[in-house]
Design an enzyme around this catalytic site. Structure first.
Site, PDB file in Angstrom:
ATOM      1  N   GLU A   1       0.820  -1.208   0.000  1.00  0.00           N
ATOM      2  CA  GLU A   1       0.000   0.000   0.000  1.00  0.00           C
ATOM      3  C   GLU A   1       0.860   1.265   0.000  1.00  0.00           C
ATOM      4  O   GLU A   1       0.387   2.332   0.411  1.00  0.00           O
ATOM      5  CB  GLU A   1      -0.964   0.007   1.202  1.00  0.00           C
ATOM      6  CG  GLU A   1      -1.892  -1.191   1.300  1.00  0.00           C
ATOM      7  CD  GLU A   1      -2.972  -1.244   0.203  1.00  0.00           C
ATOM      8  OE1 GLU A   1      -3.007  -0.331  -0.646  1.00  0.00           O
ATOM      9  OE2 GLU A   1      -3.748  -2.211   0.201  1.00  0.00           O
TER      10      GLU A   1
ATOM     11  N   HIS B   1      -2.684   1.598   8.511  1.00  0.00           N
ATOM     12  CA  HIS B   1      -3.748   0.801   7.891  1.00  0.00           C
ATOM     13  C   HIS B   1      -3.910  -0.503   8.663  1.00  0.00           C
ATOM     14  O   HIS B   1      -2.922  -1.192   8.923  1.00  0.00           O
ATOM     15  CB  HIS B   1      -3.393   0.505   6.437  1.00  0.00           C
ATOM     16  CG  HIS B   1      -4.297  -0.486   5.778  1.00  0.00           C
ATOM     17  ND1 HIS B   1      -5.669  -0.328   5.712  1.00  0.00           N
ATOM     18  CD2 HIS B   1      -4.032  -1.664   5.157  1.00  0.00           C
ATOM     19  CE1 HIS B   1      -6.201  -1.359   5.076  1.00  0.00           C
ATOM     20  NE2 HIS B   1      -5.234  -2.192   4.728  1.00  0.00           N
TER      21      HIS B   1
ATOM     22  N   HIS C   1      -6.964  -3.917   9.780  1.00  0.00           N
ATOM     23  CA  HIS C   1      -8.158  -4.676   9.399  1.00  0.00           C
ATOM     24  C   HIS C   1      -9.007  -4.999  10.632  1.00  0.00           C
ATOM     25  O   HIS C   1      -9.193  -6.168  10.970  1.00  0.00           O
ATOM     26  CB  HIS C   1      -7.753  -6.001   8.730  1.00  0.00           C
ATOM     27  CG  HIS C   1      -7.008  -5.872   7.445  1.00  0.00           C
ATOM     28  ND1 HIS C   1      -6.394  -6.953   6.816  1.00  0.00           N
ATOM     29  CD2 HIS C   1      -6.776  -4.808   6.646  1.00  0.00           C
ATOM     30  CE1 HIS C   1      -5.827  -6.549   5.690  1.00  0.00           C
ATOM     31  NE2 HIS C   1      -6.022  -5.255   5.565  1.00  0.00           N
TER      32      HIS C   1
ATOM     33  N   GLU D   1     -17.188  10.095  23.687  1.00  0.00           N
ATOM     34  CA  GLU D   1     -15.894  10.715  23.373  1.00  0.00           C
ATOM     35  C   GLU D   1     -15.636  10.821  21.867  1.00  0.00           C
ATOM     36  O   GLU D   1     -14.755  11.565  21.440  1.00  0.00           O
ATOM     37  CB  GLU D   1     -14.749   9.928  24.027  1.00  0.00           C
ATOM     38  CG  GLU D   1     -14.536   8.562  23.420  1.00  0.00           C
ATOM     39  CD  GLU D   1     -13.194   7.918  23.816  1.00  0.00           C
ATOM     40  OE1 GLU D   1     -13.186   6.693  23.969  1.00  0.00           O
ATOM     41  OE2 GLU D   1     -12.192   8.626  23.951  1.00  0.00           O
TER      42      GLU D   1
ATOM     43  N   HIS E   1     -12.815  -4.108   3.827  1.00  0.00           N
ATOM     44  CA  HIS E   1     -11.355  -4.271   3.887  1.00  0.00           C
ATOM     45  C   HIS E   1     -10.771  -3.796   5.227  1.00  0.00           C
ATOM     46  O   HIS E   1     -10.129  -4.580   5.926  1.00  0.00           O
ATOM     47  CB  HIS E   1     -10.720  -3.526   2.706  1.00  0.00           C
ATOM     48  CG  HIS E   1      -9.237  -3.687   2.609  1.00  0.00           C
ATOM     49  ND1 HIS E   1      -8.563  -3.734   1.421  1.00  0.00           N
ATOM     50  CD2 HIS E   1      -8.279  -3.788   3.567  1.00  0.00           C
ATOM     51  CE1 HIS E   1      -7.268  -3.897   1.643  1.00  0.00           C
ATOM     52  NE2 HIS E   1      -7.078  -3.920   2.946  1.00  0.00           N
TER      53      HIS E   1
HETATM   54  O1  2HA Z   1      -1.725  -7.162   3.360  1.00  0.00           O
HETATM   55  O2  2HA Z   1      -3.420  -4.883   4.342  1.00  0.00           O
HETATM   56  O3  2HA Z   1      -4.223  -3.785   2.095  1.00  0.00           O
HETATM   57  C1  2HA Z   1      -1.482  -5.828   3.491  1.00  0.00           C
HETATM   58  C2  2HA Z   1      -2.753  -5.113   3.365  1.00  0.00           C
HETATM   59  C3  2HA Z   1      -3.176  -4.684   2.036  1.00  0.00           C
HETATM   60 ZN    ZN Z   2      -5.356  -4.116   3.966  1.00  0.00          ZN
END
Ligand code: 2HA
Ligand code: ZN
Length: 275
Positions: free
Chosen positions: A116, A140, A142, A170, A211
């Site tokens: 990414e 980033h 998940h 909050e 995602h």
């Molecule tokens: O695997 O999270 O979006 C890495 C990620 C891709």
């Molecule tokens: Zn990801």
């Protein structure tokens, strides 16, 4: 001394470990990048190795020309960052034009920066500009609850922001600008990077449908705390929706305005619509 004793490296590693412990980084999921300060570069420089060759970023980020970043590696596991830092992460330099990068340290067993990288760097470019240099961390992850919500809520900034604000008092104080939502797109490429960085002009949080989430912040604590707060709120919403589809009571628009006044934050009226 080793590079692992340098302050920003320790904070980077700790954040990866914290994210792993939250369960947000199955397998090689998620990625983290940090735009280094001049003093970070000075502290890390003695440990730099012979630079690797220049490679295409896959996006153009002229606003980041000459900047240095620590980033997680593509295919690397957050779980391993603390125990094998030099294998899992790298420090890279962006060329003056903002088109190419080269690795100066890390990924000792080979590999590339995060898949990414275009999204990370385009977000950094936007956030550096709009925050006048204050924002340095792009994260980033998940997290399961925010992902779950992208199947049942309309993919609209107004709906996600309002629902998340309502779940924990909050929230409007922690993310007063709200959250943006990106519809499902192929990850790793320029298109999703452009869409995300467009949202980052307004928000510090972008939800990626089906995602995960991107967060931006000034330092590791604020950025991790932001991800943590949004995901906690999403968890409360998932629990609430699981118990009954409608709320018996909730925080009202005028109550948000009262909260905003007391905590001196500005809440966009766009999110305070009557239902
Ligand atoms: O695997 O999270 O979006 C890495 C990620 C891709
Ligand atoms: Zn990801």
């Amino acid at each position: 001394m080793s590079i692992l004793d340098v302050g920003f490296v320790q904070r980077f590693v700790r954040m990866c470990q914290d994210g792993w412990e939250q369960g947000w980084h199955e397998r090689n999921g998620g990625n983290l990048s940090y735009r280094m300060r001049p003093e970070d570069i000075e502290a890390a420089k003695p440990y730099f190795t012979t630079p690797k060759e220049w490679k295409e970023i896959g996006a153009s980020v002229p606003g980041l020309g000459g900047e240095y970043f620590m980033v997680t590696g593509s295919g690397k596991y957050f779980r391993n960052v603390a125990s094998d830092t030099a294998d899992s992460v790298c420090i890279l330099e962006v060329d003056a034009a903002g088109k190419r990068y080269r690795i100066l340290w890390g990924l000792v067993n080979g590999g590339k920066p995060t898949s990414e990288l275009p999204s990370h760097l385009m977000n950094h470019e936007v956030k550096r500009a709009v925050s006048h240099g204050a924002h340095r961390v792009i994260y980033h992850a998940h997290p399961a609850n925010i992902i779950a919500l992208t199947f049942v809520l309309p993919l609209k900034d107004e709906i996600f922001t309002r629902e998340l604000w309502e779940m924990m008092t909050e929230c409007p104080v922690v993310f007063p600008k709200g959250v943006g939502v990106v519809k499902w797109m192929v990850p790793g490429g320029r298109e999703i990077a452009v869409a995300t960085s467009e949202l980052m002009k307004t928000y510090d949080v972008a939800v990626w449908a089906h995602h995960g989430m991107f967060c931006s912040g000034e330092d590791f604590d604020l950025t991790f705390g932001l991800m943590h707060t949004v995901e906690k709120s999403a968890e409360v919403l998932v629990k609430t929706l699981s118990m009954r589809p409608d709320k018996l009571q909730t925080i009202q628009p005028q109550e948000f305005r009262d909260l905003a006044e007391e905590f001196q934050v500005t809440l966009d009226e766009r999110f305070l619509f009557e239902k």
